[in-house]
Design a protein around this motif. Structure first.
Motif, PDB file in Angstrom:
ATOM      1  N   HIS A   1       3.078 -12.656  14.599  1.00 20.65           N
ATOM      2  CA  HIS A   1       3.099 -11.228  14.897  1.00 20.65           C
ATOM      3  C   HIS A   1       1.909 -10.518  14.257  1.00 20.65           C
ATOM      4  O   HIS A   1       1.318  -9.607  14.849  1.00 20.65           O
ATOM      5  CB  HIS A   1       4.402 -10.592  14.403  1.00 20.65           C
ATOM      6  CG  HIS A   1       5.449 -10.484  15.467  1.00 20.65           C
ATOM      7  ND1 HIS A   1       5.182 -10.027  16.736  1.00 20.65           N
ATOM      8  CD2 HIS A   1       6.779 -10.753  15.450  1.00 20.65           C
ATOM      9  CE1 HIS A   1       6.293 -10.025  17.456  1.00 20.65           C
ATOM     10  NE2 HIS A   1       7.276 -10.479  16.698  1.00 20.65           N
ATOM     11  N   GLY A   2       1.579 -10.907  13.040  1.00 18.03           N
ATOM     12  CA  GLY A   2       0.442 -10.301  12.357  1.00 18.03           C
ATOM     13  C   GLY A   2      -0.842 -10.503  13.137  1.00 18.03           C
ATOM     14  O   GLY A   2      -1.670  -9.580  13.264  1.00 18.03           O
ATOM     15  N   ILE A   3      -1.026 -11.712  13.663  1.00 21.13           N
ATOM     16  CA  ILE A   3      -2.222 -12.005  14.461  1.00 21.13           C
ATOM     17  C   ILE A   3      -2.186 -11.241  15.777  1.00 21.13           C
ATOM     18  O   ILE A   3      -3.165 -10.593  16.165  1.00 21.13           O
ATOM     19  CB  ILE A   3      -2.329 -13.522  14.716  1.00 21.13           C
ATOM     20  CG1 ILE A   3      -2.519 -14.267  13.393  1.00 21.13           C
ATOM     21  CG2 ILE A   3      -3.475 -13.824  15.678  1.00 21.13           C
ATOM     22  CD1 ILE A   3      -2.447 -15.771  13.518  1.00 21.13           C
TER      23      ILE A   3
ATOM     24  N   LEU B   1       3.406  -7.264   7.302  1.00 23.11           N
ATOM     25  CA  LEU B   1       3.934  -8.595   7.597  1.00 23.11           C
ATOM     26  C   LEU B   1       3.501  -9.652   6.587  1.00 23.11           C
ATOM     27  O   LEU B   1       3.851 -10.818   6.726  1.00 23.11           O
ATOM     28  CB  LEU B   1       3.490  -9.017   9.008  1.00 23.11           C
ATOM     29  CG  LEU B   1       4.116  -8.205  10.147  1.00 23.11           C
ATOM     30  CD1 LEU B   1       3.430  -8.535  11.470  1.00 23.11           C
ATOM     31  CD2 LEU B   1       5.614  -8.454  10.249  1.00 23.11           C
ATOM     32  N   ILE B   2       2.748  -9.267   5.578  1.00 25.37           N
ATOM     33  CA  ILE B   2       2.306 -10.236   4.568  1.00 25.37           C
ATOM     34  C   ILE B   2       3.407 -10.609   3.577  1.00 25.37           C
ATOM     35  O   ILE B   2       3.665 -11.795   3.350  1.00 25.37           O
ATOM     36  CB  ILE B   2       1.057  -9.710   3.824  1.00 25.37           C
ATOM     37  CG1 ILE B   2      -0.158  -9.733   4.757  1.00 25.37           C
ATOM     38  CG2 ILE B   2       0.776 -10.537   2.567  1.00 25.37           C
ATOM     39  CD1 ILE B   2      -1.426  -9.187   4.138  1.00 25.37           C
ATOM     40  N   PRO B   3       4.105  -9.639   2.963  1.00 27.17           N
ATOM     41  CA  PRO B   3       5.136 -10.013   1.973  1.00 27.17           C
ATOM     42  C   PRO B   3       6.315 -10.729   2.618  1.00 27.17           C
ATOM     43  O   PRO B   3       6.660 -10.455   3.779  1.00 27.17           O
ATOM     44  CB  PRO B   3       5.579  -8.653   1.391  1.00 27.17           C
ATOM     45  CG  PRO B   3       4.487  -7.701   1.743  1.00 27.17           C
ATOM     46  CD  PRO B   3       3.943  -8.181   3.050  1.00 27.17           C
ATOM     47  N   PRO B   4       6.950 -11.651   1.907  1.00 28.32           N
ATOM     48  CA  PRO B   4       8.172 -12.299   2.416  1.00 28.32           C
ATOM     49  C   PRO B   4       9.218 -11.250   2.773  1.00 28.32           C
ATOM     50  O   PRO B   4       9.323 -10.209   2.121  1.00 28.32           O
ATOM     51  CB  PRO B   4       8.620 -13.165   1.238  1.00 28.32           C
ATOM     52  CG  PRO B   4       7.382 -13.399   0.441  1.00 28.32           C
ATOM     53  CD  PRO B   4       6.561 -12.155   0.581  1.00 28.32           C
ATOM     54  N   SER B   5       9.996 -11.537   3.823  1.00 30.85           N
ATOM     55  CA  SER B   5      10.977 -10.566   4.306  1.00 30.85           C
ATOM     56  C   SER B   5      12.290 -11.247   4.646  1.00 30.85           C
ATOM     57  O   SER B   5      12.301 -12.365   5.177  1.00 30.85           O
ATOM     58  CB  SER B   5      10.440  -9.840   5.539  1.00 30.85           C
ATOM     59  OG  SER B   5      11.424  -9.034   6.137  1.00 30.85           O
TER      60      SER B   5
END
Length: 277
Positions: free
Chosen positions: A243-245, A228-232
């Motif tokens: 969502h990552g958290i 979920l870090i890179p732009p999507s």
């Protein structure tokens, strides 16, 4: 880990990024390179190789068996399970889901031998660990409980996120699957988590508490934070962040609980020179 180990991990992150870029360029009709996305991808991939590298450096298996284990962990947690989730929530359609699964498969199967060789050069000793036997009934209740626990953590994390971040539903308002489909899908996903946890527990030389934290880290980093870090194009930045958290925390706690649930005591360990394998 030593300083040169971190350098190898950085090289591994760059290699993983390059493999992903090459796959996109070859199979996605010459997809253009986005420098900003690539820099974020290197950061995400460094987290991935950091966790996988810790497993490799403390593995009880070597050579091709270790390559296979790295591939299984990387692909199942970092690609396959994620693709299923994206599909049932209509973030990706069927064709894109299959495309993402194939992308992940080919990158993971190419990366695993390169990464293992980079970190170990095939050297080292193989540690044969003998675990105390567990009756079939001991597994018969632990595995289903482990799968069911994933469903509990999954639902609890989702409900907490909806309560604390109502904007989430603006994104998912036309994407939510039928409740029964969402629930049923989590059982095979949970079984994959259980299988990977058993693999790590039985192939790592770490003390139990470190194995437990490693499983939690694998589930959290590969299965939530790093992707979920890179732009999507499929998910805006604010949704990726929350969502990552959410999933990062719930997956870590679930992995630790699962590792403890599935633990096995060792009887003894025997060192085997890998050069004679």
């Amino acid at each position: 880990m030593k300083a040169n180990s971190y350098l190898k991990l950085l090289i591994g992150a760059i290699i993983l990024t390059v493999l992903n870029v090459l796959y996109g360029f070859i199979f996605d009709s010459g997809e253009m390179i986005d420098l900003n996305r690539m820099l974020w991808a290197i950061l995400a991939n460094f987290l991935i190789v950091l966790v996988l590298g810790f497993y490799v450096y403390h593995s009880a298996i070597k050579k091709l068996k270790l390559v296979l284990s790295v591939f299984v962990i990387h692909y199942l947690i970092g690609h396959f399970n994620l693709s299923i989730e994206a599909y049932i929530f209509n973030v990706t359609d069927r064709s894109k889901t299959i495309e993402e699964m194939l992308h992940g498969f080919f990158v993971a199967i190419l990366f695993a031998p390169i990464f293992v060789y980079l970190l170990t050069n095939w050297d080292g000793q193989k540690v044969m660990a003998n675990f105390k036997s567990r009756p079939i009934m001991g597994w018969a209740w632990r595995v289903p409980v482990g799968v069911f626990l994933y469903l509990i953590f999954y639902l609890a994390a989702g409900m907490i996120l909806q309560t604390t971040y109502p904007e989430l539903m603006d994104f998912y308002k036309d994407k939510l699957p039928p409740f029964d489909v969402m629930i049923i899908t989590q059982f095979p996903r949970g079984l994959i988590f259980v299988a990977v946890a058993i693999l790590v527990l039985r192939t790592s030389t770490l003390p139990l508490i470190k194995k437990i934290f490693l499983i939690g880290s694998i589930f959290s980093v590969l299965g939530a934070i790093a992707p979920l870090i890179p732009p999507s194009e499929f998910m805006p930045a604010n949704i990726r962040l929350v969502h990552g958290i959410e999933v990062g925390i719930s997956n870590f706690i679930y992995g630790c609980v699962l590792g403890y649930l599935l633990r096995q005591e060792k009887q003894n360990e025997k060192l085997i020179d890998s050069g004679n394998q």
